[in-house]
Design an enzyme around this catalytic site. Sequence first.
Site, PDB file in Angstrom:
ATOM      1  N   TRP A   1       0.845  -1.194   0.000  1.00 52.22           N
ATOM      2  CA  TRP A   1       0.000   0.000   0.000  1.00 52.22           C
ATOM      3  C   TRP A   1       0.880   1.244   0.000  1.00 52.22           C
ATOM      4  O   TRP A   1       1.894   1.275   0.689  1.00 52.22           O
ATOM      5  CB  TRP A   1      -0.885  -0.032   1.244  1.00 52.22           C
ATOM      6  CG  TRP A   1      -2.032   0.919   1.199  1.00 52.22           C
ATOM      7  CD1 TRP A   1      -2.104   2.119   1.832  1.00 52.22           C
ATOM      8  CD2 TRP A   1      -3.262   0.769   0.499  1.00 52.22           C
ATOM      9  NE1 TRP A   1      -3.291   2.727   1.566  1.00 52.22           N
ATOM     10  CE2 TRP A   1      -4.041   1.912   0.740  1.00 52.22           C
ATOM     11  CE3 TRP A   1      -3.780  -0.226  -0.332  1.00 52.22           C
ATOM     12  CZ2 TRP A   1      -5.307   2.098   0.206  1.00 52.22           C
ATOM     13  CZ3 TRP A   1      -5.040  -0.048  -0.857  1.00 52.22           C
ATOM     14  CH2 TRP A   1      -5.789   1.102  -0.588  1.00 52.22           C
TER      15      TRP A   1
ATOM     16  N   GLU B   1      -0.526  -5.521   8.693  1.00 50.44           N
ATOM     17  CA  GLU B   1       0.066  -6.857   8.596  1.00 50.44           C
ATOM     18  C   GLU B   1       1.546  -6.912   8.959  1.00 50.44           C
ATOM     19  O   GLU B   1       2.136  -7.992   9.006  1.00 50.44           O
ATOM     20  CB  GLU B   1      -0.143  -7.412   7.177  1.00 50.44           C
ATOM     21  CG  GLU B   1      -1.587  -7.739   6.840  1.00 50.44           C
ATOM     22  CD  GLU B   1      -2.454  -6.510   6.528  1.00 50.44           C
ATOM     23  OE1 GLU B   1      -3.664  -6.570   6.786  1.00 50.44           O
ATOM     24  OE2 GLU B   1      -1.910  -5.496   6.036  1.00 50.44           O
TER      25      GLU B   1
ATOM     26  N   CYS C   1       3.101   3.524   5.280  1.00 49.64           N
ATOM     27  CA  CYS C   1       2.576   4.885   5.269  1.00 49.64           C
ATOM     28  C   CYS C   1       1.061   4.811   5.412  1.00 49.64           C
ATOM     29  O   CYS C   1       0.388   4.181   4.596  1.00 49.64           O
ATOM     30  CB  CYS C   1       2.948   5.594   3.979  1.00 49.64           C
ATOM     31  SG  CYS C   1       2.301   7.277   3.885  1.00 49.64           S
TER      32      CYS C   1
ATOM     33  N   ASP D   1     -11.231  10.040   5.364  1.00 45.75           N
ATOM     34  CA  ASP D   1     -12.447  10.633   5.928  1.00 45.75           C
ATOM     35  C   ASP D   1     -13.078   9.819   7.040  1.00 45.75           C
ATOM     36  O   ASP D   1     -14.086  10.224   7.603  1.00 45.75           O
ATOM     37  CB  ASP D   1     -13.484  10.830   4.810  1.00 45.75           C
ATOM     38  CG  ASP D   1     -13.014  11.816   3.758  1.00 45.75           C
ATOM     39  OD1 ASP D   1     -12.248  12.735   4.115  1.00 45.75           O
ATOM     40  OD2 ASP D   1     -13.413  11.660   2.592  1.00 45.75           O
TER      41      ASP D   1
ATOM     42  N   HIS E   1     -10.774   4.954  10.344  1.00 50.13           N
ATOM     43  CA  HIS E   1      -9.890   3.843   9.990  1.00 50.13           C
ATOM     44  C   HIS E   1      -8.421   4.197  10.229  1.00 50.13           C
ATOM     45  O   HIS E   1      -7.640   3.384  10.723  1.00 50.13           O
ATOM     46  CB  HIS E   1     -10.126   3.462   8.523  1.00 50.13           C
ATOM     47  CG  HIS E   1      -9.360   2.268   8.083  1.00 50.13           C
ATOM     48  ND1 HIS E   1      -8.406   2.314   7.101  1.00 50.13           N
ATOM     49  CD2 HIS E   1      -9.395   0.991   8.488  1.00 50.13           C
ATOM     50  CE1 HIS E   1      -7.887   1.116   6.926  1.00 50.13           C
ATOM     51  NE2 HIS E   1      -8.466   0.297   7.759  1.00 50.13           N
TER      52      HIS E   1
ATOM     53  N   PHE F   1      10.534   1.439  13.949  1.00 49.54           N
ATOM     54  CA  PHE F   1       9.278   2.004  13.462  1.00 49.54           C
ATOM     55  C   PHE F   1       9.568   3.010  12.353  1.00 49.54           C
ATOM     56  O   PHE F   1       9.971   4.139  12.612  1.00 49.54           O
ATOM     57  CB  PHE F   1       8.539   2.682  14.623  1.00 49.54           C
ATOM     58  CG  PHE F   1       7.128   3.088  14.301  1.00 49.54           C
ATOM     59  CD1 PHE F   1       6.108   2.173  14.396  1.00 49.54           C
ATOM     60  CD2 PHE F   1       6.829   4.390  13.916  1.00 49.54           C
ATOM     61  CE1 PHE F   1       4.795   2.540  14.113  1.00 49.54           C
ATOM     62  CE2 PHE F   1       5.533   4.760  13.628  1.00 49.54           C
ATOM     63  CZ  PHE F   1       4.498   3.837  13.730  1.00 49.54           C
TER      64      PHE F   1
ATOM     65  N   ARG G   1       8.968  14.142   4.401  1.00 44.56           N
ATOM     66  CA  ARG G   1       9.603  13.093   5.193  1.00 44.56           C
ATOM     67  C   ARG G   1      10.363  12.065   4.357  1.00 44.56           C
ATOM     68  O   ARG G   1      10.917  11.114   4.900  1.00 44.56           O
ATOM     69  CB  ARG G   1       8.536  12.404   6.052  1.00 44.56           C
ATOM     70  CG  ARG G   1       8.106  13.305   7.196  1.00 44.56           C
ATOM     71  CD  ARG G   1       6.750  12.960   7.783  1.00 44.56           C
ATOM     72  NE  ARG G   1       6.447  13.863   8.887  1.00 44.56           N
ATOM     73  CZ  ARG G   1       6.005  15.116   8.754  1.00 44.56           C
ATOM     74  NH1 ARG G   1       5.805  15.632   7.553  1.00 44.56           N
ATOM     75  NH2 ARG G   1       5.758  15.860   9.818  1.00 44.56           N
TER      76      ARG G   1
END
Length: 163
Positions: A29, A62, A89, A94, A97, A122, A136
């Site tokens: 993702w 995951e 990331c 909206d 979640h 992390f 970043r």
Amino acid sequence: MSTNSSNLYNTTGIQLPKDACVVIVRTEWNAETIDKLEAGCIKVLQENKVQYRVIMVPGAFEISFAVKNYWEAHKYKEDKPHAFIALGCVLRGDTPHFDYVCKAVTDGVVQLNLSLPVPTIFGVLTVDTQQQIDERVGGKHGHKGEEAGITALKMMALKNSFK
């Protein structure tokens, strides 16, 4: 890790374990962002002659599962990792979640650090906008992929110093 420290990128004198190995667990993702984080991380590891492997997971949720199961499968092997780096990331949308995923990923990495004998770094961005991502991954807030690699080096050296 904050980029405000002038000592952040200094790896001079770090004593790594023999045949140090890092496993990078990265998400599919937000691939464009994660590719940049991974490239920065790998750059640091290669500069310091650290072996690495990359594992792909669908999303940030995951990551903990992959780290725990990889450790269980390799902990008695010669190629066992000396550290894990979690790269992902989570971009606010909206719905709530974002909050659930960020908390789950953070809690998962904390649990890994408390239960495994090797550190999990992390390297998950939790951001509101694309601009914050850009800042970043080489922008005004540094490069979080490179920082994750440096943090892994420093944590492996710290653990190695306890022997």
